[in-house]
Design a protein around this motif. Structure first.
Motif, PDB file in Angstrom:
ATOM      1  N   TYR A  64      35.231  52.230  36.882  1.00 32.37           N
ATOM      2  CA  TYR A  64      33.976  52.670  36.276  1.00 32.37           C
ATOM      3  C   TYR A  64      33.586  54.043  36.802  1.00 32.37           C
ATOM      4  CZ  TYR A  64      32.797  48.332  33.873  1.00 32.37           C
ATOM      5  OH  TYR A  64      32.795  47.273  33.005  1.00 32.37           O
ATOM      6  N   ASP A  65      33.115  54.882  35.878  1.00 32.21           N
ATOM      7  CA  ASP A  65      32.487  56.149  36.225  1.00 32.21           C
ATOM      8  C   ASP A  65      31.007  55.969  35.919  1.00 32.21           C
ATOM      9  OD1 ASP A  65      31.757  58.709  36.760  1.00 32.21           O
ATOM     10  OD2 ASP A  65      32.929  59.645  35.153  1.00 32.21           O
ATOM     11  N   GLY A  66      30.232  55.636  36.932  1.00 29.68           N
ATOM     12  CA  GLY A  66      28.854  55.220  36.685  1.00 29.68           C
ATOM     13  C   GLY A  66      28.856  53.883  35.979  1.00 29.68           C
ATOM     14  N   ASP A  67      28.259  53.833  34.792  1.00 27.90           N
ATOM     15  CA  ASP A  67      28.225  52.595  34.018  1.00 27.90           C
ATOM     16  C   ASP A  67      29.295  52.549  32.934  1.00 27.90           C
ATOM     17  OD1 ASP A  67      26.045  51.528  35.405  1.00 27.90           O
ATOM     18  OD2 ASP A  67      24.601  52.581  34.138  1.00 27.90           O
ATOM     19  N   LEU A  68      30.159  53.560  32.898  1.00 27.47           N
ATOM     20  CA  LEU A  68      31.173  53.637  31.849  1.00 27.47           C
ATOM     21  C   LEU A  68      32.530  53.169  32.358  1.00 27.47           C
ATOM     22  CD1 LEU A  68      31.960  54.573  28.963  1.00 27.47           C
ATOM     23  CD2 LEU A  68      32.450  56.827  29.959  1.00 27.47           C
ATOM     24  N   ASN A  69      33.095  52.171  31.689  1.00 28.72           N
ATOM     25  CA  ASN A  69      34.447  51.726  31.988  1.00 28.72           C
ATOM     26  C   ASN A  69      35.414  52.781  31.454  1.00 28.72           C
ATOM     27  OD1 ASN A  69      36.924  50.411  32.149  1.00 28.72           O
ATOM     28  ND2 ASN A  69      36.509  49.042  30.445  1.00 28.72           N
ATOM     29  N   ILE A  70      36.227  53.357  32.343  1.00 27.08           N
ATOM     30  CA  ILE A  70      37.118  54.446  31.930  1.00 27.08           C
ATOM     31  C   ILE A  70      38.595  54.067  31.948  1.00 27.08           C
ATOM     32  CG2 ILE A  70      35.505  56.288  32.520  1.00 27.08           C
ATOM     33  CD1 ILE A  70      36.989  56.679  35.150  1.00 27.08           C
ATOM     34  N   GLY A  71      38.927  52.875  32.385  1.00 27.21           N
ATOM     35  CA  GLY A  71      40.325  52.467  32.362  1.00 27.21           C
ATOM     36  C   GLY A  71      40.556  51.216  33.178  1.00 27.21           C
ATOM     37  N   ASP A  72      41.666  50.548  32.934  1.00 29.91           N
ATOM     38  CA  ASP A  72      41.925  49.291  33.638  1.00 29.91           C
ATOM     39  C   ASP A  72      43.396  49.138  33.973  1.00 29.91           C
ATOM     40  OD1 ASP A  72      43.366  47.961  31.387  1.00 29.91           O
ATOM     41  OD2 ASP A  72      41.411  47.903  30.416  1.00 29.91           O
ATOM     42  N   LEU A  73      43.662  48.176  34.835  1.00 36.91           N
ATOM     43  CA  LEU A  73      45.020  47.737  35.159  1.00 36.91           C
ATOM     44  C   LEU A  73      45.050  46.229  35.016  1.00 36.91           C
ATOM     45  CD1 LEU A  73      45.614  49.886  38.384  1.00 36.91           C
ATOM     46  CD2 LEU A  73      46.686  50.259  36.148  1.00 36.91           C
ATOM     47  N   ARG A  74      45.908  45.732  34.136  1.00 39.02           N
ATOM     48  CA  ARG A  74      46.036  44.294  33.906  1.00 39.02           C
ATOM     49  C   ARG A  74      47.455  43.891  34.304  1.00 39.02           C
ATOM     50  NH1 ARG A  74      43.019  43.794  27.969  1.00 39.02           N
ATOM     51  NH2 ARG A  74      41.599  45.567  28.276  1.00 39.02           N
ATOM     52  N   VAL A  75      47.564  43.159  35.369  1.00 40.56           N
ATOM     53  CA  VAL A  75      48.860  42.834  35.958  1.00 40.56           C
ATOM     54  C   VAL A  75      49.086  41.330  35.841  1.00 40.56           C
ATOM     55  CG1 VAL A  75      50.287  43.025  38.022  1.00 40.56           C
ATOM     56  CG2 VAL A  75      48.551  44.770  37.549  1.00 40.56           C
ATOM     57  N   TRP A  76      50.321  40.964  35.469  1.00 44.23           N
ATOM     58  CA  TRP A  76      50.615  39.545  35.218  1.00 44.23           C
ATOM     59  C   TRP A  76      51.941  39.149  35.855  1.00 44.23           C
ATOM     60  CZ3 TRP A  76      47.474  36.137  32.454  1.00 44.23           C
ATOM     61  CH2 TRP A  76      46.339  36.730  31.865  1.00 44.23           C
ATOM     62  N   ARG A  77      52.027  37.867  36.175  1.00 44.46           N
ATOM     63  CA  ARG A  77      53.269  37.266  36.656  1.00 44.46           C
ATOM     64  C   ARG A  77      53.755  36.210  35.663  1.00 44.46           C
ATOM     65  NH1 ARG A  77      51.642  36.178  43.016  1.00 44.46           N
ATOM     66  NH2 ARG A  77      52.253  38.246  43.822  1.00 44.46           N
ATOM     67  N   ALA A  78      55.065  35.999  35.688  1.00 44.36           N
ATOM     68  CA  ALA A  78      55.654  34.947  34.865  1.00 44.36           C
ATOM     69  C   ALA A  78      55.324  33.574  35.458  1.00 44.36           C
ATOM     70  CB  ALA A  78      57.167  35.153  34.776  1.00 44.36           C
ATOM     71  N   LYS A  79      55.605  32.547  34.689  1.00 42.06           N
ATOM     72  CA  LYS A  79      55.234  31.181  35.075  1.00 42.06           C
ATOM     73  C   LYS A  79      55.906  30.739  36.360  1.00 42.06           C
ATOM     74  CE  LYS A  79      54.860  26.496  33.193  1.00 42.06           C
ATOM     75  NZ  LYS A  79      55.105  25.627  32.002  1.00 42.06           N
ATOM     76  N   HIS A  80      57.150  31.191  36.604  1.00 37.18           N
ATOM     77  CA  HIS A  80      57.884  30.730  37.782  1.00 37.18           C
ATOM     78  C   HIS A  80      57.365  31.351  39.079  1.00 37.18           C
ATOM     79  CE1 HIS A  80      60.006  34.546  36.871  1.00 37.18           C
ATOM     80  NE2 HIS A  80      60.236  34.587  38.169  1.00 37.18           N
ATOM     81  N   ARG A  81      56.509  32.363  38.954  1.00 38.41           N
ATOM     82  CA  ARG A  81      55.945  33.025  40.134  1.00 38.41           C
ATOM     83  C   ARG A  81      54.707  32.263  40.615  1.00 38.41           C
ATOM     84  NH1 ARG A  81      58.066  38.318  42.019  1.00 38.41           N
ATOM     85  NH2 ARG A  81      58.833  39.449  40.188  1.00 38.41           N
ATOM     86  N   PRO A  82      54.340  32.444  41.893  1.00 38.25           N
ATOM     87  CA  PRO A  82      53.085  31.842  42.382  1.00 38.25           C
ATOM     88  C   PRO A  82      51.879  32.576  41.813  1.00 38.25           C
ATOM     89  CG  PRO A  82      54.055  33.210  44.082  1.00 38.25           C
ATOM     90  CD  PRO A  82      55.074  33.153  42.968  1.00 38.25           C
ATOM     91  N   PRO A  83      50.714  31.951  41.779  1.00 40.21           N
ATOM     92  CA  PRO A  83      49.501  32.646  41.324  1.00 40.21           C
ATOM     93  C   PRO A  83      49.169  33.815  42.248  1.00 40.21           C
ATOM     94  CG  PRO A  83      49.163  30.258  41.428  1.00 40.21           C
ATOM     95  CD  PRO A  83      50.467  30.540  42.115  1.00 40.21           C
ATOM     96  N   PHE A  84      48.403  34.751  41.740  1.00 41.40           N
ATOM     97  CA  PHE A  84      47.907  35.846  42.565  1.00 41.40           C
ATOM     98  C   PHE A  84      46.893  35.314  43.572  1.00 41.40           C
ATOM     99  CE2 PHE A  84      49.139  38.268  38.712  1.00 41.40           C
ATOM    100  CZ  PHE A  84      49.969  39.201  39.306  1.00 41.40           C
ATOM    101  N   GLY A  85      46.690  36.099  44.636  1.00 42.73           N
ATOM    102  CA  GLY A  85      45.740  35.681  45.660  1.00 42.73           C
ATOM    103  C   GLY A  85      45.020  36.866  46.273  1.00 42.73           C
ATOM    104  N   ASP A  86      44.490  36.664  47.468  1.00 44.16           N
ATOM    105  CA  ASP A  86      43.685  37.695  48.127  1.00 44.16           C
ATOM    106  C   ASP A  86      44.500  38.940  48.468  1.00 44.16           C
ATOM    107  OD1 ASP A  86      41.425  36.118  48.015  1.00 44.16           O
ATOM    108  OD2 ASP A  86      41.739  35.232  50.000  1.00 44.16           O
ATOM    109  N   ARG A  87      45.794  38.752  48.759  1.00 46.23           N
ATOM    110  CA  ARG A  87      46.639  39.908  49.096  1.00 46.23           C
ATOM    111  C   ARG A  87      46.642  40.899  47.945  1.00 46.23           C
ATOM    112  NH1 ARG A  87      51.553  41.543  47.379  1.00 46.23           N
ATOM    113  NH2 ARG A  87      52.826  42.841  48.787  1.00 46.23           N
TER     114      ARG A  87
END
Length: 219
Positions: free
Chosen positions: A133-156
């Motif tokens: 965010y730049d102030g209140d404006l969303n200016i870009g994102d990162l959407r990262v995914w794992r396949a089913k055989h991988r463990p879920p994401f966590g705090d790391r």
């Protein structure tokens, strides 16, 4: 860095600083996102990445950059699945890295059309997103995914993305500023050339450096 990042290997530390270094270089927003994609997937031990910028006026995501996903599937997101996306509206409100399961439990997500017909078409299963965010404006994102055989994401992974986020935000902000400056420059160039008045451009020493079309007719 937070406690979750204390056990990074030397290779992971190098990857993290490589990403930060790439984000410090002036470049357009599509190039900078694509340049960090492979390193980011490696650092997060992930399989897929999609990244968009938000058009506030049209209320749509655009300028997609993606890795290991089908172009046809991304096109389907724009034309249909964007409008029945049960997770992104909630994720987009967060100002920190957020696991998809934080806004919708995995078992609930797996019941949706969005998961079964869109995400699973490319094999996306476990997700984590971060929005800049730049102030209140969303200016870009990162959407990262794992396949089913991988463990879920966590705090790391959340800690790593939160570490990268300020550099990502600044890179997008700089890219937007440079793009706007370029558009303004081209606008003035077009006005200069299209003017019906003869216009001459001189440098500080008084040397003629340019003239528009009308001026060129003067001999």
């Amino acid at each position: 860095m937070g406690n979750h990042l204390q056990n990074l290997t030397s290779g992971e530390v190098r990857l993290l600083f490589t990403i930060i270094e790439k984000l410090s270089q002036s470049q357009n927003q599509n190039v900078l996102r694509m340049n960090i994609a492979d390193d980011l997937l490696c650092l997060l031990r992930s399989d897929f990445l999609a990244s968009f910028t938000w058009n506030e006026a049209l209320q749509i995501f655009e300028n997609d950059v993606f890795l290991n996903m089908s172009p046809d599937n991304i096109a389907r997101y724009h034309s249909y699945y964007h409008f029945c996306d049960p997770i992104t509206p909630s994720l987009q409100k967060r100002r920190r890295a957020t696991l998809v399961c934080e806004v919708m439990p995995q078992n609930e997500l797996e019941k949706t059309e969005f998961f079964n017909d869109f995400l699973m078409s490319d094999g996306l299963h476990h997700g984590i997103n971060v929005y800049a965010y730049d102030g209140d404006l969303n200016i870009g994102d990162l959407r990262v995914w794992r396949a089913k055989h991988r463990p879920p994401f966590g705090d790391r992974e959340a800690s790593l993305l939160d570490t990268i986020l300020p550099y990502f935000r600044n890179a997008l902000r700089n890219a937007r500023t440079l793009a706007q400056a370029s558009r303004n420059s081209k606008m003035w160039e077009r006005l200069f050339d299209a003017s019906g008045i003869s216009l001459f451009l001189f440098d500080e020493s008084g040397r003629l450096v340019d003239r528009n079309g009308s001026a060129k007719t003067i001999e």
